[in-house]
Design an enzyme around this catalytic site. Sequence first.
Site, short mmCIF file in Angstrom:
data_model
loop_
_atom_site.label_atom_id
_atom_site.label_comp_id
_atom_site.label_asym_id
_atom_site.label_seq_id
_atom_site.Cartn_x
_atom_site.Cartn_y
_atom_site.Cartn_z
N SER A 113 0.81 -1.22 0.00
CA SER A 113 0.00 0.00 0.00
C SER A 113 0.85 1.27 0.00
O SER A 113 1.64 1.48 -0.90
CB SER A 113 -0.95 -0.03 1.19
OG SER A 113 -1.85 1.03 1.12
N HIS A 114 0.72 2.06 1.03
CA HIS A 114 1.37 3.37 1.12
C HIS A 114 2.76 3.28 1.74
O HIS A 114 3.42 4.29 1.90
CB HIS A 114 0.49 4.28 1.96
CG HIS A 114 0.08 3.59 3.23
ND1 HIS A 114 -0.88 2.59 3.24
CD2 HIS A 114 0.54 3.69 4.49
CE1 HIS A 114 -0.99 2.12 4.46
NE2 HIS A 114 -0.15 2.77 5.24
N ASP A 277 -2.29 6.62 -3.32
CA ASP A 277 -1.15 5.96 -2.67
C ASP A 277 -0.50 4.91 -3.57
O ASP A 277 -0.84 4.78 -4.74
CB ASP A 277 -1.58 5.35 -1.33
CG ASP A 277 -2.44 4.11 -1.53
OD1 ASP A 277 -3.13 4.04 -2.56
OD2 ASP A 277 -2.41 3.22 -0.66
N ASP A 279 -0.71 1.70 -4.08
CA ASP A 279 -1.51 0.75 -4.84
C ASP A 279 -2.84 1.32 -5.32
O ASP A 279 -3.70 0.58 -5.80
CB ASP A 279 -1.75 -0.51 -4.01
CG ASP A 279 -2.53 -0.23 -2.74
OD1 ASP A 279 -2.37 0.87 -2.18
OD2 ASP A 279 -3.30 -1.09 -2.30
N ASP A 281 -5.50 2.74 -3.77
CA ASP A 281 -6.80 2.65 -3.10
C ASP A 281 -7.08 3.83 -2.17
O ASP A 281 -8.23 4.06 -1.81
CB ASP A 281 -6.98 1.29 -2.38
CG ASP A 281 -5.90 1.01 -1.37
OD1 ASP A 281 -4.96 1.82 -1.23
OD2 ASP A 281 -5.98 -0.06 -0.71
C1 G1P Z 1 -4.32 1.12 8.32
C2 G1P Z 1 -5.51 2.03 8.44
C3 G1P Z 1 -6.76 1.30 8.04
C4 G1P Z 1 -6.61 0.71 6.65
C5 G1P Z 1 -5.34 -0.12 6.58
C6 G1P Z 1 -5.06 -0.61 5.17
O1 G1P Z 1 -4.46 0.04 9.20
O2 G1P Z 1 -5.64 2.53 9.75
O3 G1P Z 1 -7.84 2.19 8.09
O4 G1P Z 1 -7.70 -0.09 6.32
O5 G1P Z 1 -4.22 0.65 7.00
O6 G1P Z 1 -4.90 0.43 4.27
P1 G1P Z 1 -3.76 -0.01 10.64
O7 G1P Z 1 -2.29 0.19 10.42
O8 G1P Z 1 -4.32 1.13 11.43
O9 G1P Z 1 -4.13 -1.36 11.19
ZN ZN Z 2 -3.26 1.38 -0.37
#
Ligand code: G1P
Ligand code: ZN
Length: 543
Positions: A113-114, A277, A279, A281
């Site tokens: 992801s990010h 970000d 990926d 989303d």
């Molecule tokens: C974090 C975000 C959550 C999101 C997830 C995936 O998770 O808080 O809202 O769904 O990334 O992108 P966390 O690190 O808080 O468990």
């Molecule tokens: Zn992402």
Amino acid sequence: MDMLTIETQPIDGQKPGTSGLRKKTRTFMEPHYLENFVESIWAGIGGVAGKTLVLGGDGRYFSPEAAQVILRMAAASGAARVIVGRNALLSTPAASNLIRKRGTDGGIILSASHNPGGPDEDFGVKFNNANGGPAAEDVTGRIFDATKTITSYKIVEAQDVDLSDLGEHKLGDMVVEVVDPVADYADLMEELFDFDAIRELISNGFTMRFDAMHAVTGPYAKAILEGRLGAAGGTVVNAEPKPDFAGGHPDPNPIWAKELVSAMSGDDTPDFGAASDGDGDRNMIMGPDLYVTPSDSLAVLAANAHLAPAYERGLAGVARSMPTSRALDVVAARKGMECFETPTGWKFFGNLLDAGRITLCGEESAGTGSDHVREKDGLWAVLLWLNILARTGKGVRELVHDHWAEYGRNFYTRHDFEGVDADRATEMFDDLRSRLDGLAGQEVAGRRIEEANEFSYEDPVDGSVARQQGLRVMFEGGGRIVYRLSGTGTVGATLRVYLEDVGEGSDAKDRDAQEALDDIRRAAHEIARIEHYTGRTEPDVRA
Ligand code: G1P
Ligand code: ZN
């Protein structure tokens, strides 16, 4: 082609978190690490023989190699077909769309992801179900169980499949179908939104800047914003996906998307700014000199979604993750819609979306989406904003201020304390958990606590229960603190403290959120003894 059965042993710590298995890239590159997890996915989904999967990801470092391993393992275990985005690229929402559109048995998304990418950064593997959404807890639980008992995995010996070449390839008996990662997704967006209205807005001089942060959305945003909608060339910046995201942190928030924030500050800014970000989303929405918090964005979108063709008959209901601000609830109540409060993580929206109970949903962590796929969707949010701006004729600031005037404002911020000692963090939660029941009625930092509890969720569709989903303290008058430990971090623990308060009247518009939330912040530190347990007085990130 030779089929090999390789002996292996369980590897500790392969427990999928909020969003699949995320680890340091070098961990994934260790012998058997990826292979063990992939074989465990096959076990967790009841085998891959005869099945069709989608495969792709955000293009981060190690993705091409990982994709080849997964293909060889799928072929060895008898998969019928794997549909792969060209060069193993697929944004997460585009992967979700392909799974649904092609009716596959699920898919594997390669992304963290990010989180930054590169040999010393992060990598991730996530399995999505046939509905296009992240595997639910029962499946991830079975995958994790399999990682603890694995003794061998199957893989074929073969040359790499040329993933730059569109069309069908053979890997043993399995078909590898390489597809354009953008086309189906762009078609879907064109069905959902009023592209004519957006095109007209743009041809009338409306300007924007979309920052792809050197990640996967570059090609998607170029094709849609500049290609189909006629935005000027150069509207999409940092548009070429790079394996290390050019050394950046592809997280669309004011800290990591500084370049966008400065482009949107001062004189002569574009009318609209957005970012996505790694990926694709997550999303970030800006107007000139205005950052729209994800919680506000969700509420604004819910209030105005009917202006887009896909939602013109209204929304079945809405949902937000528990820590997300309750601005959405105000809109839902006014419009007579059901509003669900789910645990953090997109997978909890899946059943509600599948059952048609909700149409739109989102999280404070820059995720917004709808029933069009089963993932949050960055570009979708950007296009819904553009659709609403085009149809209302309002600018971003006017739309947000009008929203606050009509529904009130929920001041909101999240403070993250990163790299905290994991044992100390657990002690802090245990301590606070043991004191929760006695908190109601106490006054802290000038605020009276109305209620304190630990969030657990019973899924209204299948009755499954998720416990220990965050500690929360509610104040009289609408203030709220939520404490959670991140489930996506790869080093130590990340403590997330979510602060919210309700503002009304004339000060709602101009007040700075950090300032408005300062007494709630002080209460949060005092109640959980954050400094005592973490040694920190200041967060690393204020989102
Ligand atoms: C974090 C975000 C959550 C999101 C997830 C995936 O998770 O808080 O809202 O769904 O990334 O992108 P966390 O690190 O808080 O468990
Ligand atoms: Zn992402």
